[in-house]
Design a protein around this motif. Sequence first.
Motif, PDB file in Angstrom:
ATOM      1  N   HIS A 156      54.424  33.821  49.915  1.00  0.00           N
ATOM      2  CA  HIS A 156      54.959  33.845  51.232  1.00  0.00           C
ATOM      3  C   HIS A 156      54.255  35.273  51.867  1.00  0.00           C
ATOM      4  CE1 HIS A 156      57.889  30.933  50.426  1.00  0.00           C
ATOM      5  NE2 HIS A 156      57.675  30.573  51.597  1.00  0.00           N
ATOM      6  N   ALA A 157      53.745  36.237  51.002  1.00  0.00           N
ATOM      7  CA  ALA A 157      53.369  37.557  51.577  1.00  0.00           C
ATOM      8  C   ALA A 157      52.119  37.115  52.512  1.00  0.00           C
ATOM      9  CB  ALA A 157      52.733  38.286  50.406  1.00  0.00           C
ATOM     10  N   ARG A 158      52.177  37.845  53.838  1.00  0.00           N
ATOM     11  CA  ARG A 158      51.390  37.777  54.903  1.00  0.00           C
ATOM     12  C   ARG A 158      50.034  38.484  54.751  1.00  0.00           C
ATOM     13  NH1 ARG A 158      55.525  37.810  59.882  1.00  0.00           N
ATOM     14  NH2 ARG A 158      56.607  35.812  59.504  1.00  0.00           N
ATOM     15  N   THR A 159      50.284  39.555  54.110  1.00  0.00           N
ATOM     16  CA  THR A 159      49.072  40.460  53.792  1.00  0.00           C
ATOM     17  C   THR A 159      49.183  40.988  52.346  1.00  0.00           C
ATOM     18  OG1 THR A 159      50.308  42.659  54.502  1.00  0.00           O
ATOM     19  CG2 THR A 159      49.148  41.348  56.295  1.00  0.00           C
ATOM     20  N   PHE A 160      47.912  41.535  51.935  1.00  0.00           N
ATOM     21  CA  PHE A 160      47.722  42.199  50.684  1.00  0.00           C
ATOM     22  C   PHE A 160      48.669  43.040  50.464  1.00  0.00           C
ATOM     23  CE2 PHE A 160      45.685  45.324  47.652  1.00  0.00           C
ATOM     24  CZ  PHE A 160      45.615  44.570  46.706  1.00  0.00           C
ATOM     25  N   ASP A 161      48.857  43.968  51.303  1.00  0.00           N
ATOM     26  CA  ASP A 161      49.641  45.112  51.315  1.00  0.00           C
ATOM     27  C   ASP A 161      51.181  44.635  50.969  1.00  0.00           C
ATOM     28  OD1 ASP A 161      47.692  47.037  51.761  1.00  0.00           O
ATOM     29  OD2 ASP A 161      48.291  47.567  53.828  1.00  0.00           O
ATOM     30  N   ASP A 162      51.622  43.631  51.763  1.00  0.00           N
ATOM     31  CA  ASP A 162      52.878  43.153  51.581  1.00  0.00           C
ATOM     32  C   ASP A 162      53.075  42.659  49.955  1.00  0.00           C
ATOM     33  OD1 ASP A 162      53.461  43.678  54.082  1.00  0.00           O
ATOM     34  OD2 ASP A 162      53.393  41.654  54.689  1.00  0.00           O
ATOM     35  N   SER A 163      52.071  42.172  49.296  1.00  0.00           N
ATOM     36  CA  SER A 163      52.175  41.624  47.956  1.00  0.00           C
ATOM     37  C   SER A 163      51.804  42.849  46.842  1.00  0.00           C
ATOM     38  CB  SER A 163      51.130  40.656  47.812  1.00  0.00           C
ATOM     39  OG  SER A 163      49.915  41.269  47.781  1.00  0.00           O
ATOM     40  N   LEU A 184      54.755  42.284  38.592  1.00  0.00           N
ATOM     41  CA  LEU A 184      54.198  41.043  37.973  1.00  0.00           C
ATOM     42  C   LEU A 184      53.430  41.634  36.724  1.00  0.00           C
ATOM     43  CD1 LEU A 184      53.729  38.234  37.161  1.00  0.00           C
ATOM     44  CD2 LEU A 184      51.880  38.320  38.991  1.00  0.00           C
ATOM     45  N   VAL A 185      52.739  42.770  37.063  1.00  0.00           N
ATOM     46  CA  VAL A 185      51.971  43.374  36.038  1.00  0.00           C
ATOM     47  C   VAL A 185      52.928  43.975  34.846  1.00  0.00           C
ATOM     48  CG1 VAL A 185      50.418  45.370  35.376  1.00  0.00           C
ATOM     49  CG2 VAL A 185      49.941  43.971  37.228  1.00  0.00           C
ATOM     50  N   CYS A 192      45.575  43.238  37.319  1.00  0.00           N
ATOM     51  CA  CYS A 192      45.448  44.577  37.461  1.00  0.00           C
ATOM     52  C   CYS A 192      43.875  44.753  38.095  1.00  0.00           C
ATOM     53  CB  CYS A 192      45.432  45.723  36.254  1.00  0.00           C
ATOM     54  SG  CYS A 192      47.098  46.074  35.841  1.00  0.00           S
ATOM     55  N   LEU A 193      42.777  43.958  37.604  1.00  0.00           N
ATOM     56  CA  LEU A 193      41.564  44.061  38.019  1.00  0.00           C
ATOM     57  C   LEU A 193      41.473  43.331  39.171  1.00  0.00           C
ATOM     58  CD1 LEU A 193      39.616  43.436  34.678  1.00  0.00           C
ATOM     59  CD2 LEU A 193      39.777  45.434  36.071  1.00  0.00           C
ATOM     60  N   MET A 194      42.237  42.232  39.653  1.00  0.00           N
ATOM     61  CA  MET A 194      42.279  41.581  40.985  1.00  0.00           C
ATOM     62  C   MET A 194      42.729  42.330  41.839  1.00  0.00           C
ATOM     63  SD  MET A 194      44.571  39.149  43.184  1.00  0.00           S
ATOM     64  CE  MET A 194      46.028  39.651  42.207  1.00  0.00           C
ATOM     65  N   ILE A 195      43.939  43.247  41.640  1.00  0.00           N
ATOM     66  CA  ILE A 195      44.469  44.232  42.555  1.00  0.00           C
ATOM     67  C   ILE A 195      43.549  45.187  43.047  1.00  0.00           C
ATOM     68  CG2 ILE A 195      46.147  46.075  43.075  1.00  0.00           C
ATOM     69  CD1 ILE A 195      47.779  44.397  41.111  1.00  0.00           C
ATOM     70  N   LEU A 196      42.675  45.596  42.033  1.00  0.00           N
ATOM     71  CA  LEU A 196      41.743  46.749  42.171  1.00  0.00           C
ATOM     72  C   LEU A 196      40.553  46.278  42.848  1.00  0.00           C
ATOM     73  CD1 LEU A 196      41.966  48.665  38.733  1.00  0.00           C
ATOM     74  CD2 LEU A 196      42.594  49.368  41.012  1.00  0.00           C
ATOM     75  N   SER A 197      40.203  44.858  42.639  1.00  0.00           N
ATOM     76  CA  SER A 197      39.107  44.643  43.399  1.00  0.00           C
ATOM     77  C   SER A 197      39.462  44.003  44.668  1.00  0.00           C
ATOM     78  CB  SER A 197      38.448  43.160  42.918  1.00  0.00           C
ATOM     79  OG  SER A 197      39.500  42.091  43.057  1.00  0.00           O
ATOM     80  N   HIS A 198      40.734  44.030  45.138  1.00  0.00           N
ATOM     81  CA  HIS A 198      40.969  43.736  46.766  1.00  0.00           C
ATOM     82  C   HIS A 198      41.100  45.100  47.303  1.00  0.00           C
ATOM     83  CE1 HIS A 198      42.145  39.771  46.000  1.00  0.00           C
ATOM     84  NE2 HIS A 198      42.609  39.583  47.069  1.00  0.00           N
ATOM     85  N   GLY A 200      38.697  47.361  46.529  1.00  0.00           N
ATOM     86  CA  GLY A 200      37.154  47.554  46.980  1.00  0.00           C
ATOM     87  C   GLY A 200      36.718  48.225  45.384  1.00  0.00           C
ATOM     88  N   GLU A 201      37.327  48.272  44.533  1.00  0.00           N
ATOM     89  CA  GLU A 201      36.993  48.750  43.142  1.00  0.00           C
ATOM     90  C   GLU A 201      36.393  47.661  42.546  1.00  0.00           C
ATOM     91  OE1 GLU A 201      36.878  51.957  42.251  1.00  0.00           O
ATOM     92  OE2 GLU A 201      38.074  52.547  43.981  1.00  0.00           O
ATOM     93  N   VAL A 202      35.035  48.042  41.848  1.00  0.00           N
ATOM     94  CA  VAL A 202      34.234  47.128  41.047  1.00  0.00           C
ATOM     95  C   VAL A 202      33.998  47.274  39.636  1.00  0.00           C
ATOM     96  CG1 VAL A 202      31.837  45.905  40.969  1.00  0.00           C
ATOM     97  CG2 VAL A 202      32.633  46.821  43.313  1.00  0.00           C
ATOM     98  N   PHE A 203      34.633  46.335  38.986  1.00  0.00           N
ATOM     99  CA  PHE A 203      34.479  46.601  37.470  1.00  0.00           C
ATOM    100  C   PHE A 203      33.645  45.601  36.929  1.00  0.00           C
ATOM    101  CE2 PHE A 203      38.433  48.406  38.547  1.00  0.00           C
ATOM    102  CZ  PHE A 203      38.402  49.641  37.734  1.00  0.00           C
ATOM    103  N   PRO A 204      32.976  45.825  35.376  1.00  0.00           N
ATOM    104  CA  PRO A 204      32.136  44.788  34.881  1.00  0.00           C
ATOM    105  C   PRO A 204      33.183  43.706  34.359  1.00  0.00           C
ATOM    106  CG  PRO A 204      32.295  46.987  33.488  1.00  0.00           C
ATOM    107  CD  PRO A 204      32.927  47.208  35.062  1.00  0.00           C
ATOM    108  N   SER A 205      32.489  42.505  34.124  1.00  0.00           N
ATOM    109  CA  SER A 205      33.627  41.320  34.038  1.00  0.00           C
ATOM    110  C   SER A 205      33.928  41.309  32.490  1.00  0.00           C
ATOM    111  CB  SER A 205      32.641  39.934  34.089  1.00  0.00           C
ATOM    112  OG  SER A 205      31.501  40.005  33.214  1.00  0.00           O
ATOM    113  N   GLU A 206      33.525  42.091  31.678  1.00  0.00           N
ATOM    114  CA  GLU A 206      33.983  42.343  30.426  1.00  0.00           C
ATOM    115  C   GLU A 206      34.587  43.808  30.321  1.00  0.00           C
ATOM    116  OE1 GLU A 206      34.501  40.238  27.919  1.00  0.00           O
ATOM    117  OE2 GLU A 206      33.748  38.787  29.260  1.00  0.00           O
ATOM    118  N   VAL A 207      35.659  43.915  30.284  1.00  0.00           N
ATOM    119  CA  VAL A 207      36.310  45.384  30.380  1.00  0.00           C
ATOM    120  C   VAL A 207      37.102  45.454  28.990  1.00  0.00           C
ATOM    121  CG1 VAL A 207      37.847  46.711  31.488  1.00  0.00           C
ATOM    122  CG2 VAL A 207      36.584  45.516  32.946  1.00  0.00           C
TER     123      VAL A 207
END
Length: 134
Positions: free
Chosen positions: A88-95, A102-103, A119-125, A127-134
């Motif tokens: 039900h979160a309306r914005t990313f900040d609300d989640s 959850l983490v 964690c990677l999904m949160i960081l990508s939201h 604006g942080e970019v990580f290689p697919s294999e971390v």
Amino acid sequence: FCKDGDLSTNESKQYAHANATAAKFAIEASSFERARSYINIGIQLLEAQHWQTQYSLSLNLFEMSASVSCVHGDIAKMTSCLNEILSHARTFDDSLKASSLLVKLLASSSKFDEARDQCLMILSHLGEVFPSEV
């Protein structure tokens, strides 16, 4: 606590807010059992369509419920609250708070790959970019 139908809609809203405030103070005093009681009553007093009509209060109560459930080790209740918030979160900040909890839940359940992916999904939201294999 009154029986169903004993309170007007306005009274229910006021008591739900009052219970949220009391829960906040109980958490600050490390009185988690008392906080849990206030939170549960507050949630029961929410309107049927509370995510549409009482969004901020709903978010606040469910975040506190997830946090207190974590302290109590009530994984089922914590998971239920987190799912409710995230759906039900309306914005990313609300989640963000729910995502953080959850983490912690995933990591404490030895689901390290899922915790890392979250964690990677949160960081990508953010604006942080990580290689697919971390």
